[in-house]
Write a protein that holds these residues in place. Structure first.
Motif, PDB file in Angstrom:
ATOM      1  N   SER A 214       0.821  -1.214   0.000  1.00 61.32           N
ATOM      2  CA  SER A 214       0.000   0.000   0.000  1.00 61.32           C
ATOM      3  C   SER A 214       0.852   1.260   0.000  1.00 61.32           C
ATOM      4  N   ALA A 220       4.162  -1.738  -6.279  1.00 60.36           N
ATOM      5  CA  ALA A 220       3.424  -2.760  -5.550  1.00 60.36           C
ATOM      6  C   ALA A 220       2.887  -3.832  -6.478  1.00 60.36           C
ATOM      7  N   PRO A 226      -4.133  -7.276  -4.360  1.00 55.49           N
ATOM      8  CA  PRO A 226      -4.976  -6.977  -3.195  1.00 55.49           C
ATOM      9  C   PRO A 226      -5.726  -8.216  -2.729  1.00 55.49           C
ATOM     10  N   TYR A 412      -3.043  -1.498  -6.518  1.00 55.92           N
ATOM     11  CA  TYR A 412      -2.036  -0.511  -6.134  1.00 55.92           C
ATOM     12  C   TYR A 412      -1.263  -0.065  -7.373  1.00 55.92           C
ATOM     13  N   GLY A 413      -1.084   1.230  -7.512  1.00 57.77           N
ATOM     14  CA  GLY A 413      -0.228   1.744  -8.568  1.00 57.77           C
ATOM     15  C   GLY A 413      -0.915   2.015  -9.884  1.00 57.77           C
ATOM     16  N   GLN A 448      -8.524   4.492  -2.259  1.00 61.81           N
ATOM     17  CA  GLN A 448      -8.576   3.193  -2.944  1.00 61.81           C
ATOM     18  C   GLN A 448      -9.998   2.648  -2.922  1.00 61.81           C
TER      19      GLN A 448
END
Length: 539
Positions: A214, A220, A226, A412-413, A448
């Motif tokens: 995170s 990530a 996730p 993420y990202g 998020q």
């Protein structure tokens, strides 16, 4: 063990990890703290196993004198057994607790540890010098496996723990100080490994990996999917099964997806994976071992999956993956003679390897297997070679079972919308394809988007019941997919359009007229006040 104790362990480990945080970025201090936790785990496993062997003799492993002939005989016998059972060996003097105690001769708070981590600060040294001993011990873990079955699984496993990095401190003394104190605080935590039915440490390790992901931004995606997406993928490929002979992830990252699949069934006989990034490959092997997966039960390789596949002749019952989105690959014409790609007649574009991963995974899928992978949404409808491959998979092979649209901004990202494709070689419903639109079913947590348990359950229930639900899912006959020229864009099949309330024009006109009259009355009132005050009106 209670949920509270588990959360307490996770928080303790995260607090210790943060003693390194001020000096380096997330992926750098991740390697140190996870490496030290893994070393502690190996040590405790070693001690528990050795004590069980020594129990009939009435002694413990820590009681053995390594310098006597009797002690050396004990160690030799225990080493032989440990290499077969555990895959590695540590002497009593090499155990984590022994090194941590040697390094620390007074108790220091975490706040003092964080201060000592700053090489620009002067401080009173509180540690014996253990850097050289620690480096030797980490090397000895690997060396103990040489010539054994577990050699590849432990090869260079600690190479990312650079104990001489100036990021830990400008001088050897400064580096020693921070490492000794981190080991000291880790040594106070009981991992409760004797309680073999629990995987509390494994859960805590996964928690830390997620926390690092995170904070790692775009990087990530290299090592972590996730958790809620992992759960969906795992449930999709294990539906209807209690045991799996094998599970495979061609872009396995930290191995979390493989381990998630194991949580959905009673038993997985073998785990297979491949990972390009060397540091992430090391993390995946540590993760497997730390979760109690025996070294004989997993085979993780480090290499480019598309260019240099390492399990080419094997077929797997379950396959899961979160490949790098629209990655570059060589798309060399030599691959037209590769069994993974040759039957399709075309290769995935050089700038978008998404369907190359699909083809690779289909090649490795067993006849009775299921595979599920995450792809960028564009893979559903892009033309050219991708359309050709997509059509072949549906029209000629009929392997595509389900298309699931996920919310944007859950990885993420990247904030791009994504989808999950489920493939089976022997489909229970060969006459149709299920479409699920879960793109608007999520919860926003800070910046998020997150799938809640309710969102996950709805996806899985719809998948298992294979049902049509207004504005959420649709079971499309293959003929309809053909009519759409094998374009899988979900709005073509699931209508989520919300019809607006009809507008009563006369009522709106009456409301505007009333507002105008009110405005005029207010202006007259204000003008009257202005006249009384002998000031200019604002209109």
């Amino acid at each position: 063990m209670s949920e509270d104790h588990k959360k307490q362990l996770e928080q303790q480990l995260w607090n210790i990890a943060n003693t390194l945080r001020g000096k380096m970025n997330a992926d750098e201090f991740r390697d140190y703290i996870l490496g030290f936790i893994f070393y502690k785990y190996l040590s405790e496993r070693m001690e528990i196993y050795a004590d069980s062997i020594l129990k009939p003799d009435g002694i413990s492993y820590s009681d053995i004198d390594e310098e006597t002939e009797e002690g050396k005989a004990y160690l030799e016998a225990i080493k032989e057994e440990a290499l077969l059972k555990l895959g590695y060996f540590l002497k009593p003097s090499e155990l984590f607790s022994s090194v941590a105690k040697r390094g620390n001769h007074k108790d220091v708070s975490l706040e003092e540890v964080a201060l000592a981590a700053d090489p620009d600060e002067s401080y009173q040294t509180a540690s014996n010098f253990i850097l050289e001993d620690l480096q030797t011990i980490l090397n000895n873990v690997q060396n103990s496996t040489m010539g054994t079955e577990s050699e590849e699984d432990f090869d260079n496993l600690f190479e990312d723990l650079d104990l001489n990095s100036t990021k830990l401190g400008k001088t050897p003394e400064a580096r020693n100080e921070i490492i000794a104190k981190v080991l000291g605080h880790l040594n106070k935590i009981d991992f409760k490994l004797e309680q073999t039915e629990l995987d509390v440490l494994g859960d805590a390790y996964e928690y830390l990996i997620g926390k690092f992901a995170s904070g790692a931004g775009k990087k990530a995606g290299e090592f972590y999917t996730p958790q809620e997406v992992s759960i969906v993928l795992a449930k999709l490929v294990t539906t209807g099964k209690n045991k799996l002979r094998s599970v495979y992830d061609p872009t396995c990252g930290s191995g979390s997806l493989l381990l998630r699949v194991a949580k959905e069934v009673k038993e997985v006989s073998s785990f297979y994976g491949q990972e390009l990034n060397r540091t992430t490959y090391n993390l995946a092997r540590m993760n497997m071992i730390l979760h109690g997966v025996h070294y004989r039960k997993f085979d993780i390789k480090q290499e480019d999956t598309l260019e240099y596949p390492q399990h080419i002749d094997q077929r797997f019952e379950a396959i899961v993956a979160n490949p790098p989105f629209s990655a570059n690959w060589s798309a060399s014409q030599l691959f037209m003679s590769d069994d993974r790609f040759s039957q399709y007649g075309k290769l995935a574009p050089k700038s978008k390897a998404d369907y190359a991963f699909v083809q690779h995974m289909v090649h490795h899928l067993a006849e009775n297997g299921s595979m599920a992978l995450v792809l960028p949404h564009g893979a559903l409808f892009r033309g050219g070679a991708e359309e050709h491959i997509r059509k072949y998979l549906i029209e000629e092979k009929n392997f595509l079972d389900t298309v699931i649209g996920l919310p944007a901004n859950i990885f993420y990202g990247t904030s791009i919308p994504t989808c999950i494709l489920v493939f089976k070689k022997c489909r229970e419903h060969p006459e149709d394809i299920l479409f699920i639109d879960a793109s608007e079913h999520y919860e926003k947590v800070k910046t998020q988007n997150v799938l809640t348990q309710k969102n996950i359950d709805k996806i899985i229930d719809t998948f298992r019941e294979r049902k049509t639900e207004d504005k959420y899912s649709y079971v499309a006959p293959l003929s309809e997919v053909e009519e759409n020229d094998y374009n899988l864009n979900i709005p073509r099949y699931v209508d989520t359009f919300e019809e607006e309330e009809p507008v009563d024009i006369e009522a709106v006109a009456d409301e505007i007229e009333a507002l105008n009259q009110t405005l005029a009355d207010n202006q007259n009132t204000i003008a009257s006040f202005c006249n009384e005050l002998n000031i200019k009106t604002p209109f």
